[in-house]
Motif scaffolding. Structure first.
Motif, PDB file in Angstrom:
ATOM      1  N   ARG A 162     -21.513  -2.652 -34.909  1.00 13.31           N
ATOM      2  CA  ARG A 162     -22.103  -3.838 -35.530  1.00 13.31           C
ATOM      3  C   ARG A 162     -21.306  -5.077 -35.141  1.00 13.31           C
ATOM      4  O   ARG A 162     -21.861  -6.107 -34.796  1.00 13.31           O
ATOM      5  N   TYR A 163     -20.018  -4.944 -35.262  1.00 11.90           N
ATOM      6  CA  TYR A 163     -19.121  -6.013 -34.828  1.00 11.90           C
ATOM      7  C   TYR A 163     -17.738  -5.389 -34.667  1.00 11.90           C
ATOM      8  O   TYR A 163     -17.467  -4.295 -35.145  1.00 11.90           O
ATOM      9  N   HIS A 167     -15.143  -9.968 -32.322  1.00 16.13           N
ATOM     10  CA  HIS A 167     -16.240 -10.827 -32.756  1.00 16.13           C
ATOM     11  C   HIS A 167     -15.858 -11.732 -33.927  1.00 16.13           C
ATOM     12  O   HIS A 167     -16.521 -12.736 -34.162  1.00 16.13           O
TER      13      HIS A 167
END
Length: 258
Positions: A162-163, A167
Motif C-alpha cells: 500500500r505504501y 512514500h
C-alpha cells in the motif's frame, strides 16, 4: 561463519568454494614458497567445512523433502527453461498463471529431461541465432543488474504494498532517489573494477571478490535473470567500484619519471 555455511548449501554456489580455494592456492604459491603437499593439505582444510555442510544438507533434503516437491535439479531445469525465453516476464506480468506461456509449455514438454532441454535450446538457437545471442549477451545482463524487479510487484518490491517508508518519509525518499540515480554509475564502475581486479592488477582479495561476482552472475545469466537475484551481489560490486576508485587515486598520486 554459520551464515556463510548456510549460504553455501545454495546450489548456485556449488562451484564457488572450490574456485575460491584455487584462488587461495594460487595466491599462497605466488607469494610464498610452500611445498606442494602442505599446500594441498591447507586447501583441503579450507574446503572441508563447505563440503561437510553441503553433504549434510543434501542428506537432509533426501530424507525430509517430499517427493512431490521440486528438487534442486528440478528448480535448475525450470530456471534454465525460463531463461531461454525472452518473452517470459512480459507474459508473466500480463497473466501469472497463463497456461499458454511458452516457458511453462516447454517445461511440461521437457518433463524433467535435461537432454530434451538441450535439444529444445539448440532448436531455438538454430531458428534465431542472432536473437538468442542478443538475449543472452545483452538483454539478460541488463535484466539481472537492472533496477525493476521482473517477477514481483514493481520497482524494488517483490510483493504488493500500500505504501512504504519511501512514500511517507522525505529522508527515505531522498535515499531512494539517490540510490536510483547512482545505480547505473556504480554498476559501470563495479564492472571496470572487476576487469581491473581480474585482468590488470590481480591482487588476491579483489580477485576473489571479482570471481564471486562474475561466477554467480554467469549462473543467473545462464538460468533466470532477475534483479532480485543480484541484490546480494550489490555489496561486492560496490567494493569493486571502490577498488577502482582507490586504484585511480593511487595511479594519480604515484610519482612520474620525467
Amino acid at each position: 561463519m554459520l551464515l556463510a555455511l548456510a549460504w553455501a548449501v545454495n546450489p548456485v554456489s556449488l562451484f564457488l568454494a572450490p574456485g575460491l580455494v584455487l584462488i587461495a592456492g594460487w595466491s599462497l604459491r605466488r607469494e610464498q614458497s610452500i611445498p606442494t603437499r602442505a599446500l594441498v593439505a591447507s586447501l583441503a582444510l579450507l574446503v572441508l567445512p563447505v563440503a561437510l555442510a553441503f553433504g549434510a544438507w543434501s542428506l537432509r533434503s533426501e530424507a525430509a523433502v517430499a517427493p512431490e516437491r521440486l528438487s534442486s535439479s528440478d528448480r535448475l531445469l525450470k530456471n534454465l527453461v525460463i531463461g531461454m525465453h525472452s518473452d517470459y516476464y512480459a507474459i508473466w506480468r500480463a497473466e501469472k498463471r497463463d497456461p499458454a506461456n511458452p516457458a511453462d509449455r516447454d517445461y511440461r514438454d521437457i518433463d524433467g529431461d535435461f537432454g530434451r532441454f538441450v535439444d529444445t535450446w539448440r532448436a531455438k538457437v538454430v531458428a534465431d541465432p542472432w536473437g538468442m545471442l542478443s538475449w543472452y549477451v545483452l538483454e539478460k545482463p541488463r535484466l539481472l543488474w537492472g533496477w525493476d524487479v521482473q517477477v514481483g510487484y514493481r520497482d524494488i518490491y517483490i510483493y504488493p504494498v500500500r505504501y512504504s517508508l519511501y512514500h511517507v518519509s522525505e529522508t527515505a525518499d531522498f535515499t531512494y532517489r539517490l540510490m536510483r540515480t547512482m545505480h547505473a554509475p556504480l554498476l559501470w564502475c563495479g564492472l571496470l573494477g572487476l576487469l581491473l581486479a581480474m585482468l590488470v592488477r590481480p591482487a588476491t582479495i579483489p580477485f576473489a571478490v571479482g570471481f564471486l561476482v562474475l561466477y554467480i552472475s554467469l549462473v543467473y545469466l545462464c538460468t533466470q535473470s532477475d534483479p532480485r537475484y543480484s541484490f546480494p551481489l550489490r555489496g561486492p560490486l560496490y567494493l569493486l567500484a571502490a577498488f577502482l576508485a582507490f586504484s585511480l587515486m593511487h595511479y594519480l598520486r604515484a610519482p612520474r619519471r620525467h
